[in-house]
Design a protein around this motif. Structure first.
Motif, mmCIF file in Angstrom:
data_model
loop_
_atom_site.group_PDB
_atom_site.id
_atom_site.type_symbol
_atom_site.label_atom_id
_atom_site.label_comp_id
_atom_site.label_asym_id
_atom_site.label_seq_id
_atom_site.Cartn_x
_atom_site.Cartn_y
_atom_site.Cartn_z
ATOM 1 N N THR A 27 0.896 -1.475 0.128
ATOM 2 C CA THR A 27 -0.036 -0.104 -0.004
ATOM 3 C C THR A 27 0.822 1.274 0.048
ATOM 4 O O THR A 27 0.479 2.371 -0.729
ATOM 5 N N LEU A 28 2.074 1.087 0.658
ATOM 6 C CA LEU A 28 3.043 2.561 0.747
ATOM 7 C C LEU A 28 3.366 2.668 -0.713
ATOM 8 O O LEU A 28 3.326 3.727 -1.115
ATOM 9 N N LEU A 29 3.931 1.602 -1.522
ATOM 10 C CA LEU A 29 4.024 1.690 -2.955
ATOM 11 C C LEU A 29 3.243 2.354 -3.666
ATOM 12 O O LEU A 29 3.545 3.174 -4.498
ATOM 13 N N ILE A 30 2.237 1.930 -3.653
ATOM 14 C CA ILE A 30 0.906 2.339 -4.678
ATOM 15 C C ILE A 30 0.713 3.670 -4.048
ATOM 16 O O ILE A 30 0.552 4.579 -5.119
ATOM 17 N N LEU A 74 -7.681 3.435 -2.792
ATOM 18 C CA LEU A 74 -7.544 1.767 -2.725
ATOM 19 C C LEU A 74 -6.179 1.602 -1.698
ATOM 20 O O LEU A 74 -6.264 0.678 -0.797
ATOM 21 N N ALA A 75 -5.080 2.486 -1.876
ATOM 22 C CA ALA A 75 -4.035 1.944 -0.898
ATOM 23 C C ALA A 75 -4.160 2.404 0.300
ATOM 24 O O ALA A 75 -3.957 1.771 1.365
ATOM 25 N N LEU A 76 -4.679 3.787 0.611
ATOM 26 C CA LEU A 76 -5.171 3.975 2.026
ATOM 27 C C LEU A 76 -5.966 3.140 2.524
ATOM 28 O O LEU A 76 -6.005 3.180 3.810
ATOM 29 N N GLY A 77 -7.122 2.508 2.009
ATOM 30 C CA GLY A 77 -8.081 1.535 2.377
ATOM 31 C C GLY A 77 -7.205 0.508 3.048
ATOM 32 O O GLY A 77 -7.846 -0.230 4.203
ATOM 33 N N GLY A 78 -6.066 -0.127 2.586
ATOM 34 C CA GLY A 78 -5.476 -0.959 3.084
ATOM 35 C C GLY A 78 -4.153 -0.639 4.216
ATOM 36 O O GLY A 78 -4.002 -1.445 5.017
#
Length: 504
Positions: A119-122, A156-160
């Motif tokens: 998620t950090l990379l996205i 989406l990334a922050l959701g994870g």
């Protein structure tokens, strides 16, 4: 039920990326016996990455008035441009629940650590690319399309991210200090907003207004690339959560986290109560007290960017320690009491505080007279606040943020303790991101739209109080959530994070 049970040591049992595992032997592990230095290592690595993800997410909203005309084109009405940009900003919130489902499932199947590395990379990649997008004048409709896609990826990334970081820290924390240790993750959203504002101010003042509006606004986005690389380097050295490693080694992880989280009637009921009785209200209190207050001071009260930023930043800095205070207090007196008090204060005092902000901002005066443009459309006069009382405005904003710390500080520990280890990542992520992403994330857009609609009303009373009309939405949601939470929430705290912790 709550006795300390032996667990396999995840620190020995899971090697970092690029490293080797030296843990074929069984080692006893107990999260209540984890050393303080190890816990702080976990908190630091988790928090740094989460701060950067929130920074990435908020710089878009903080720069909405500037990047709107550049990437979305100008309609000639600044209100339309701001609303359009805030709508795309809100789109990132809409997909956060889907990110919670997608990455929550991966986190409950594969592991917490590897999921929040992804998620950090996205998130960081999407933010960096946003700083490279050509303007609307150069590539036309492709510019807003690309921006929207990148915002969806960020959502989406922050959701994870949040569920992973919170679960990871909580599963390392002693049972009787879980509220205290997880409260440091709660600081990260405020810290990310504060960092985004400071970077924008420094860049803007260093470059000058014209250069910043032309191309300097891209620098805060591009800076994200360096921050993400540093955070990834720190996080990749982490080991898997001890409770998840134990469950995985014993074959007790869920084969279908989504089904077990939302089809199982007991778990589903807890998800719904946590959403409508806690996170929904907490989300609107957070975005009203921090993000909408900032937008309100600039766009409605016409405060100078530096003055508005100064008010918010000082209030954030003064109030931030209370995240930890209320998180720690929840270990002693319970999570529910504090969360409910934050929601009730938000519902009761938001209108009076925003009214006070309006009064202390100083009277509005015309800077330019109303004119007519080349197409014959009326151009309204520009209004500006004179002689604002920044001290009083800071005190009022501090109160708003204080309500945020009450509602938000203990909520990570509350959510973690509701759900069993095998579906914890998935189960807590969805209600959190619907509450914050959908109900909370749309506060700026809905409140701004309601304000503009009220300003155009033919009813004198509504028109006179139009600047406060947008607060009807967050105050109403906070009050509804308070009633539901009071009636249905149970004050679960300091429980053993076991598979049967729901019964406990």
């Amino acid at each position: 039920m709550h006795q300390n049970l032996p667990q396999r040591d995840a620190y020995a049992g899971t090697a970092p990326v690029g490293g080797s595992s030296s843990s074929d032997e069984a080692v006893t592990h107990d999260n209540n016996a984890v050393s303080t230095s190890k816990i702080w290592q976990v908190i630091t690595a988790s928090s740094v990455g989460t701060v950067i993800e929130w920074y990435d997410f908020y710089i878009f909203g903080s720069l909405a008035a500037i990047i709107g005309p550049v990437l979305f084109g100008s309609t000639g009405k600044i209100e339309d441009t701001i609303l359009g940009t805030l709508a795309v900003f809100g789109a990132g919130f809409v997909v956060r629940p889907f990110g919670a489902l997608f990455f929550g499932r991966i986190g409950d199947l594969v592991g917490r650590k590897y999921t929040f590395l992804l998620t950090l990379l996205i998130m960081g990649g999407a933010t960096f690319v946003t700083g490279l997008i050509p303007s609307y004048d150069k590539i036309g409709i492709a510019a807003p399309v690309i921006v929207t896609i990148l915002r969806l990826l960020q959502g989406l990334a922050l959701g994870g991210e949040y569920g992973g970081a919170t679960t990871y820290v909580a599963e390392h924390s002693p049972d009787n200090k879980r509220g205290y240790y997880t409260s440091f993750i709660q600081i990260t959203a405020t810290a990310g907003l504060l960092l985004s504002i400071l970077v924008i101010i420094v860049t803007r003042k260093t470059m000058g207004e014209e250069a910043f509006k032309e191309w300097g606004w891209r620098i805060p986005f591009l800076l994200s690339g360096l921050l993400v690389i540093a955070s990834y380097y720190i996080r990749r050295k982490l080991h898997e959560s001890p409770l998840f490693a134990k469950a995985k080694s014993e074959g007790k992880t869920s084969a279908n986290p989504l089904r077990e989280s939302f089809v199982n009637p007991v778990n589903r009921r807890l998800v719904l109560i946590s959403l409508f009785g806690a996170t929904m209200g907490q989300g609107v209190v957070w975005y009203t007290g921090q993000f909408y207050a900032y937008s309100f001071m600039q766009n409605t009260l016409k405060l100078d960017l530096v003055d508005a930023s100064l008010v918010l930043c000082i209030a954030l800095i003064l109030a931030t320690p209370f995240f930890v205070y209320f998180g720690s207090l929840s270990d002693r007196i319970g999570r529910k009491k504090i969360i409910m008090m934050g929601l009730l204060c938000g519902a009761l005092f938001t209108f009076p505080i925003f009214y006070g902000l309006k009064q202390f901002a100083g009277p509005l005066t015309e800077v330019t007279a109303a004119t007519v443009d080349a197409t014959g459309k009326a151009v309204p006069a520009v209004m500006k606040a004179l002689s604002p009382n920044l001290f009083a405005m800071t005190a009022l904003t501090f109160c708003l943020v204080l309500f945020v710390t009450m509602a938000y500080g203990p909520i990570a520990a509350y959510l973690v303790e509701l759900f069993p280890t095998k579906v914890r990542y998935t189960s807590l992520s969805l209600p959190y991101h619907i509450g914050n992403g959908v109900f909370g994330g749309f506060v700026p857009l809905i409140a701004t739209a309601l304000t503009l609609r009220a300003a155009a009303s033919d009813t004198p009373f509504i028109k006179e109080h139009s600047t406060l009309a947008g607060l009807v939405y967050p105050v109403g949601i906070a009050l509804i959530c308070w009633f539901i939470g009071q009636a249905l929430m149970k004050d679960v705290r300091n429980v053993r994070l076991m598979e049967d912790n729901q019964t406990a």
